[in-house]
Write an enzyme that holds these catalytic residues in place. Structure first.
Site, PDB file in Angstrom:
ATOM      1  NE  ARG A 160      -2.126  -1.132   3.687  1.00 49.21           N
ATOM      2  CZ  ARG A 160      -1.705  -0.204   4.528  1.00 49.21           C
ATOM      3  NH1 ARG A 160      -1.969   1.081   4.326  1.00 49.21           N
ATOM      4  NH2 ARG A 160      -1.007  -0.538   5.605  1.00 49.21           N
ATOM      5  CE  LYS A 207      -5.882  -3.538   5.816  1.00 50.88           C
ATOM      6  NZ  LYS A 207      -5.417  -4.890   5.677  1.00 50.88           N
ATOM      7  CG  HIS A 238      -6.647  -4.009  11.102  1.00 54.42           C
ATOM      8  ND1 HIS A 238      -5.316  -3.677  11.233  1.00 54.42           N
ATOM      9  CD2 HIS A 238      -6.730  -4.750   9.981  1.00 54.42           C
ATOM     10  CE1 HIS A 238      -4.633  -4.198  10.230  1.00 54.42           C
ATOM     11  NE2 HIS A 238      -5.465  -4.849   9.457  1.00 54.42           N
ATOM     12  CB  SER A 290       0.864  -4.962   8.451  1.00 54.47           C
ATOM     13  OG  SER A 290       1.240  -5.809   7.406  1.00 54.47           O
ATOM     14  CE  LYS A 350      -4.566  -7.932  10.905  1.00 53.67           C
ATOM     15  NZ  LYS A 350      -3.162  -7.502  10.911  1.00 53.67           N
ATOM     16  CB  THR A 351      -3.441 -13.927   8.021  1.00 51.17           C
ATOM     17  OG1 THR A 351      -4.030 -12.671   7.658  1.00 51.17           O
ATOM     18  CG2 THR A 351      -3.807 -14.975   6.989  1.00 51.17           C
ATOM     19  CG  ASP A 398      -7.024  -7.729   7.432  1.00 45.45           C
ATOM     20  OD1 ASP A 398      -6.113  -7.763   8.276  1.00 45.45           O
ATOM     21  OD2 ASP A 398      -7.166  -6.788   6.639  1.00 45.45           O
ATOM     22  NE  ARG A 421       0.252  -9.271   2.323  1.00 50.64           N
ATOM     23  CZ  ARG A 421      -0.342  -8.986   3.485  1.00 50.64           C
ATOM     24  NH1 ARG A 421      -1.401  -9.663   3.881  1.00 50.64           N
ATOM     25  NH2 ARG A 421       0.131  -8.035   4.248  1.00 50.64           N
TER      26      ARG A 421
HETATM   27  P1  ATP Z   1      -1.632  -8.134   7.545  1.00 50.27           P
HETATM   28  O1  ATP Z   1      -2.490  -7.148   8.285  1.00 50.27           O
HETATM   29  O2  ATP Z   1      -0.570  -7.476   6.738  1.00 50.27           O
HETATM   30  O3  ATP Z   1      -2.428  -9.132   6.764  1.00 50.27           O
HETATM   31  P2  ATP Z   1      -1.238 -10.151   9.660  1.00 50.27           P
HETATM   32  O4  ATP Z   1      -1.442  -9.621  11.040  1.00 50.27           O
HETATM   33  O5  ATP Z   1      -2.325 -10.968   9.080  1.00 50.27           O
HETATM   34  O6  ATP Z   1      -0.787  -8.951   8.680  1.00 50.27           O
HETATM   35  P3  ATP Z   1       0.363 -12.453   9.166  1.00 50.27           P
HETATM   36  O7  ATP Z   1       0.094 -12.503   7.710  1.00 50.27           O
HETATM   37  O8  ATP Z   1      -0.297 -13.487  10.011  1.00 50.27           O
HETATM   38  O9  ATP Z   1       0.096 -11.006   9.730  1.00 50.27           O
HETATM   39  O10 ATP Z   1       1.933 -12.480   9.334  1.00 50.27           O
HETATM   40  C1  ATP Z   1       2.655 -13.003  10.393  1.00 50.27           C
HETATM   41  C2  ATP Z   1       3.981 -13.477   9.820  1.00 50.27           C
HETATM   42  O11 ATP Z   1       4.921 -13.719  10.841  1.00 50.27           O
HETATM   43  C3  ATP Z   1       3.821 -14.764   9.045  1.00 50.27           C
HETATM   44  O12 ATP Z   1       4.669 -14.729   7.933  1.00 50.27           O
HETATM   45  C4  ATP Z   1       4.268 -15.818  10.065  1.00 50.27           C
HETATM   46  O13 ATP Z   1       4.766 -16.967   9.454  1.00 50.27           O
HETATM   47  C5  ATP Z   1       5.370 -15.071  10.784  1.00 50.27           C
HETATM   48  N1  ATP Z   1       5.626 -15.494  12.177  1.00 50.27           N
HETATM   49  C6  ATP Z   1       6.811 -15.873  12.653  1.00 50.27           C
HETATM   50  N2  ATP Z   1       6.734 -16.145  13.961  1.00 50.27           N
HETATM   51  C7  ATP Z   1       5.465 -15.942  14.331  1.00 50.27           C
HETATM   52  C8  ATP Z   1       4.774 -16.055  15.580  1.00 50.27           C
HETATM   53  N3  ATP Z   1       5.389 -16.438  16.692  1.00 50.27           N
HETATM   54  N4  ATP Z   1       3.463 -15.748  15.600  1.00 50.27           N
HETATM   55  C9  ATP Z   1       2.834 -15.331  14.486  1.00 50.27           C
HETATM   56  N5  ATP Z   1       3.442 -15.200  13.294  1.00 50.27           N
HETATM   57  C10 ATP Z   1       4.749 -15.508  13.202  1.00 50.27           C
HETATM   58 MN    MN Z   2      -3.481 -10.723   7.368  1.00 50.33          MN
END
Ligand code: ATP
Ligand code: MN
Length: 519
Positions: free
Chosen positions: A46, A188, A208, A226, A230-231, A245, A310
């Site tokens: 973004r 978004k 969020h 980010s 979360k995912t 999300d 992604r």
């Molecule tokens: P966005 O808002 O950009 O979608 P998000 O909050 O969904 O972000 P994730 O896509 O879940 O974030 O990214 C977390 C990243 O961190 C993943 O690539 C995951 O493999 C990595 N990671 C490494 N260690 C951990 C941990 N202990 N807990 C969660 N994620 C981890």
């Molecule tokens: Mn996510």
């Protein structure tokens, strides 16, 4: 919409057709598992500095004008709108999709997405909710998203910063995206408008966060900026996925805004994230990845185009997705933070005052990828864990959340998915399996009767034991070889919290103010 010259306008194409169209125009390749691999162009994340909201009579006093809500005059909206339509009218073909946001029918918002690229249209199919065939006959689009990545704006005449921009007009119910092919802008963009409409007009808290549900129907939600997890953490084989999300919280439920997931691919392994790994199949779009030489097999460790690689896919690509994406009032809330200083405990329980303090603060370290220009973790405070998407003042969301947390006596946990054993560069990221074990323990009520110790700086309660997790990692200081360095960093982070909170301190009560960390 005034499009007269375009030869073919593809309406509501199937995913198969959109994949075929993308291959035909030479903008995609199939991966070895049949997913569509595309590049989003110069933008692989973004561009918050190029996102504008039209300042008009309706938004002037309701929108919180700040670095994320940049005002633009309505006259420029018309200039850009005309430019985009003229540009699209010159294209040999276009793709149009009718879809909607908000799984709870009471809050459904119909959206028409018009795209220059077939793969942007497939993204909309994957990410938004899909109307049934019979619903299309009398489909009335309320909002329009118009995407023209190939159009470069002239900043001087368009009132923008540079050649690309995303413009939201609440009056015209339109989101214009020019000059950027990053698909996340469409997603978004809709999230941003829902963060206005739902709290401002419908008394629904927009969040969020990701959400999932246990066998007994207990809902958990995971707030976080980010890259905090979360995912990743909401995709839990033992629980049903509600969404990854964006959610709304009404008087009687929570519901997903979207119909799909948008997961990161960097470092993905089948072993650690099986649900996401297996969603990479026909219909899914993978963005900005590279293959192993001479193959169509994705090299998940290759971040040479961007760290923000992604995949998007419809929610039901996850085996245990909840349909419709609606859940009960949350029993547990997790605030995810990825602390690059390695000083916040990996799991802690928050008092109501601390919960509000943390929510308003929205601390994390931004990790490389999702935004242009972020190369290594950088401490950030982003109110409500989502400041870039919030048109209203953060206080409005915080107030709604505070009321709901109190009314429903929700458990609030803070999870540090970031560093342990030292800061970024010295320590390591917390093991995903440990983070999962901590969350499972909290959800299965295994921490309810465990003894807690108080973190001397952050004041939060740290469980003395968590099943499946080595006890020594629960207290961050234990994992640092240099204890004095830990104290120094913890105090430094506490200072950042306090400084950031200055802007909110006068607007909150003593209970929240006194939840500040001790410098
Ligand atoms: P966005 O808002 O950009 O979608 P998000 O909050 O969904 O972000 P994730 O896509 O879940 O974030 O990214 C977390 C990243 O961190 C993943 O690539 C995951 O493999 C990595 N990671 C490494 N260690 C951990 C941990 N202990 N807990 C969660 N994620 C981890
Ligand atoms: Mn996510």
């Amino acid at each position: 919409m005034g499009l007269r010259n375009t030869e073919s306008i593809h309406y509501q194409s199937s995913p198969e057709d959109l994949v075929e169209d993308t291959l035909r125009i030479g903008e995609g390749i199939l991966t070895d598992t049949g997913a569509l691999s595309i590049r989003t162009g110069a933008f692989t994340g973004r561009s918050p500095k190029d996102k504008f909201t039209v300042k008009d009579a309706s938004t002037e006093s309701s929108v919180d004008w700040n670095e994320f809500n940049l005002p633009i005059d309505e006259k420029y909206f018309h200039v850009i709108h005309k430019k985009i339509m003229e540009y699209l009218d010159e294209q040999p073909e276009l793709w149009v999709r009718d879809c909607y946001a908000c799984a709870d029918p009471r809050y459904r918002v119909n959206i028409r997405v018009v795209t220059e690229k077939p793969w942007t249209n497939l993204f909309a199919y994957n990410m938004f909710l899909r109307p049934k065939e019979e619903e299309l006959d009398d489909f009335k689009p309320e909002w329009h998203v118009i995407s023209a990545p190939g159009l470069k704006l002239d900043a001087a005449t368009c009132g923008t910063r540079q050649h690309n921009a995303a413009i939201v007009s609440f009056k015209h119910k339109t989101i214009l995206i020019a000059g950027s092919g990053y698909t996340g802008e469409t997603k978004k963009g809709i999230f941003t408008i829902l963060n206005y409409i739902l709290p401002h007009e419908k008394n629904v808290l927009s969040m969020h966060c990701s959400a999932n549900m246990g066998e007994n129907g207990d809902t958990a939600i995971f707030f976080g900026l980010s890259g905090t997890g979360k995912t990743t953490l909401s995709a839990d084989p033992k629980r049903k996925l509600i969404g990854d999300d964006e959610h709304g919280w009404t008087d009687d439920n929570i519901f997903n805004f979207e119909g799909g997931c948008y997961a990161k691919l960097i470092g993905l392994t089948e072993d650690k994230e099986p649900e996401i790994f297996h969603a990479i199949r026909p219909g899914a779009i993978v963005e900005n990845v590279r293959f192993f030489e001479g193959t169509n097999k994705i090299n998940f460790d290759d971040g040479s185009i961007t760290e923000n690689t992604r995949v998007s896919y419809p929610l039901d690509f996850i085996s245990n997705a909840q349909e419709p994406s609606i859940g009960s009032i949350p029993k547990n809330i997790f605030f995810l933070t990825s602390d690059a200083f390695g000083v916040l405990p990996p799991i802690s329980k928050l008092s109501p005052g601390q919960a509000m303090y943390q929510f308003i603060s929205g601390y994390t370290a931004k990790v490389a990828g999702t935004e242009v220009g972020i190369k290594e973790p950088k401490p950030t405070f982003s109110a409500c864990f989502g400041a870039p998407f919030l048109p209203l003042h953060p206080g409005q969301y915080a107030k709604m959340l505070g009321k709901k947390m109190q009314q429903h006596k929700v458990n609030i946990w803070m999870i540090n998915t970031g560093w342990t054993g030292g800061p970024y560069g010295v320590g390591n990221r917390m093991k995903l399996s440990f983070t999962r074990a901590m969350i499972t323990a909290a959800l299965e009520e295994k921490l309810d009767n465990v003894e807690m110790t108080m973190d001397p700086v952050f004041g939060v309660a740290i469980p003395k034991e968590v099943p499946g997790v080595p006890t020594e990692i629960l207290t961050p200081k234990n994992t640092w070889s240099d204890k004095a360095a830990y104290d120094e960093k913890a105090s430094y982070l506490a200072g950042l919290f306090v400084k950031n909170f200055e802007q909110y301190a006068s607007g909150v009560n003593e209970e929240i103010r006194s939840a500040a960390p001790k410098v």
